[in-house]
Write an enzyme that holds these catalytic residues in place. Structure first.
Site, PDB file in Angstrom:
ATOM      1  N   HIS A   1       6.197 -12.331   5.771  1.00 21.77           N
ATOM      2  CA  HIS A   1       6.046 -11.839   4.400  1.00 21.77           C
ATOM      3  C   HIS A   1       7.404 -11.470   3.836  1.00 21.77           C
ATOM      4  CE1 HIS A   1       5.683  -8.440   7.175  1.00 21.77           C
ATOM      5  NE2 HIS A   1       6.249  -7.699   6.237  1.00 21.77           N
ATOM      6  N   MET A   2       7.495 -11.571   2.520  1.00 25.65           N
ATOM      7  CA  MET A   2       8.709 -11.197   1.803  1.00 25.65           C
ATOM      8  C   MET A   2       8.369  -9.989   0.927  1.00 25.65           C
ATOM      9  SD  MET A   2      10.764 -13.665  -0.809  1.00 25.65           S
ATOM     10  CE  MET A   2      11.471 -14.682   0.475  1.00 25.65           C
ATOM     11  N   HIS A   3       9.207  -8.954   0.998  1.00 20.28           N
ATOM     12  CA  HIS A   3       9.042  -7.804   0.111  1.00 20.28           C
ATOM     13  C   HIS A   3       9.791  -8.101  -1.184  1.00 20.28           C
ATOM     14  CE1 HIS A   3       7.873  -4.807   3.350  1.00 20.28           C
ATOM     15  NE2 HIS A   3       8.423  -5.752   4.088  1.00 20.28           N
TER      16      HIS A   3
ATOM     17  N   ILE B   1       0.821  -1.215   0.000  1.00 22.27           N
ATOM     18  CA  ILE B   1       0.000   0.000   0.000  1.00 22.27           C
ATOM     19  C   ILE B   1       0.859   1.271   0.000  1.00 22.27           C
ATOM     20  CG2 ILE B   1      -0.245   0.327   2.511  1.00 22.27           C
ATOM     21  CD1 ILE B   1      -3.278   0.637   2.006  1.00 22.27           C
TER      22      ILE B   1
ATOM     23  N   ASN C   1      11.793  -8.728   6.787  1.00 19.35           N
ATOM     24  CA  ASN C   1      12.060  -8.072   8.067  1.00 19.35           C
ATOM     25  C   ASN C   1      11.644  -9.011   9.188  1.00 19.35           C
ATOM     26  OD1 ASN C   1      12.966  -5.659   6.881  1.00 19.35           O
ATOM     27  ND2 ASN C   1      10.880  -4.913   6.656  1.00 19.35           N
TER      28      ASN C   1
ATOM     29  N   GLU D   1       6.714  -4.570  10.825  1.00 16.64           N
ATOM     30  CA  GLU D   1       5.522  -3.900  11.369  1.00 16.64           C
ATOM     31  C   GLU D   1       4.338  -4.848  11.483  1.00 16.64           C
ATOM     32  OE1 GLU D   1       4.771  -0.612   8.779  1.00 16.64           O
ATOM     33  OE2 GLU D   1       6.151   0.699   9.849  1.00 16.64           O
ATOM     34  N   VAL D   2       4.218  -5.749  10.528  1.00 15.50           N
ATOM     35  CA  VAL D   2       3.064  -6.660  10.521  1.00 15.50           C
ATOM     36  C   VAL D   2       3.538  -8.048  10.955  1.00 15.50           C
ATOM     37  CG1 VAL D   2       1.236  -7.683   9.130  1.00 15.50           C
ATOM     38  CG2 VAL D   2       1.974  -5.335   8.672  1.00 15.50           C
TER      39      VAL D   2
HETATM   40  P1  AMP Z   1       7.086  -4.876   7.439  1.00 15.07           P
HETATM   41  O1  AMP Z   1       7.562  -3.549   7.945  1.00 15.07           O
HETATM   42  O2  AMP Z   1       8.191  -5.736   6.886  1.00 15.07           O
HETATM   43  O3  AMP Z   1       6.219  -5.608   8.448  1.00 15.07           O
HETATM   44  O4  AMP Z   1       6.170  -4.562   6.177  1.00 15.07           O
HETATM   45  C1  AMP Z   1       4.808  -4.340   6.262  1.00 15.07           C
HETATM   46  C2  AMP Z   1       4.372  -3.756   4.953  1.00 15.07           C
HETATM   47  O5  AMP Z   1       2.965  -3.900   4.841  1.00 15.07           O
HETATM   48  C3  AMP Z   1       4.686  -2.260   4.780  1.00 15.07           C
HETATM   49  O6  AMP Z   1       5.538  -2.082   3.653  1.00 15.07           O
HETATM   50  C4  AMP Z   1       3.303  -1.630   4.579  1.00 15.07           C
HETATM   51  O7  AMP Z   1       3.320  -0.577   3.639  1.00 15.07           O
HETATM   52  C5  AMP Z   1       2.475  -2.814   4.092  1.00 15.07           C
HETATM   53  N1  AMP Z   1       1.057  -2.741   4.338  1.00 15.07           N
HETATM   54  C6  AMP Z   1       0.430  -2.429   5.505  1.00 15.07           C
HETATM   55  N2  AMP Z   1      -0.911  -2.474   5.351  1.00 15.07           N
HETATM   56  C7  AMP Z   1      -1.138  -2.835   4.062  1.00 15.07           C
HETATM   57  C8  AMP Z   1      -2.314  -3.052   3.272  1.00 15.07           C
HETATM   58  N3  AMP Z   1      -3.548  -2.909   3.792  1.00 15.07           N
HETATM   59  N4  AMP Z   1      -2.164  -3.407   1.975  1.00 15.07           N
HETATM   60  C9  AMP Z   1      -0.934  -3.549   1.444  1.00 15.07           C
HETATM   61  N5  AMP Z   1       0.215  -3.362   2.128  1.00 15.07           N
HETATM   62  C10 AMP Z   1       0.119  -3.004   3.413  1.00 15.07           C
END
Ligand code: AMP
Length: 119
Positions: free
Chosen positions: A101-103, A32, A88, A96-97
């Site tokens: 997940h992999m970016h 997002i 991360n 953060e989440v």
């Molecule tokens: P991390 O910091 O590795 O946990 O990455 C979490 C990622 O999730 C961040 O890059 C956010 O921009 C992304 N993110 C959070 N909420 C959403 C959403 N609703 N849709 C898509 N990406 C999201």
């Protein structure tokens, strides 16, 4: 029972997102707040909080993240030009989440390792 993560809600369709790939093990969708021209998150359908919580039985699913990353990179046309994969892990790792997940970041020459500091 723990609250579902935002990624679980994307996977089950209760929160909208731009999904680019989905199968039994993983779901991939556009970040997002993209940090590159292409910024895709590849998320395990199983809600494991972080790499620190994985178990041996998750090996196939975790390997599959890379197979899907390659497919998405190929679909984006960056498999040869290059891209970056980031996982991360934990607060100091910038996670953060709390859902593995992999970016996948791609689009032109990327800068130094890591995202800019969020502070
Ligand atoms: P991390 O910091 O590795 O946990 O990455 C979490 C990622 O999730 C961040 O890059 C956010 O921009 C992304 N993110 C959070 N909420 C959403 C959403 N609703 N849709 C898509 N990406 C999201």
């Amino acid at each position: 029972m723990a609250e579902p993560t935002i990624f679980e809600r994307i996977i089950d369709g209760s929160i909208p997102s731009e999904i680019v790939y989905k199968d039994d093990l993983v779901t991939a969708f556009k970040d997002i707040a993209p940090k590159a021209e292409n910024h895709i998150l590849i998320v395990t359908n199983k809600p494991i909080p972080s790499v620190s919580d994985v178990e041996a039985c998750d090996e196939v699913m975790l390997g599959h993240l890379l197979i899907v990353a390659k497919k998405i990179a190929t679909d984006l046309g960056v498999a040869q030009s290059g891209y970056r994969l980031i996982v991360n892990c934990g607060p100091d790792g910038g996670q953060e989440v709390p859902h593995i997940h992999m970016h996948l970041l791609a689009g032109g020459k990327l800068g130094g390792l890591g995202f800019p500091s969020k502070d």
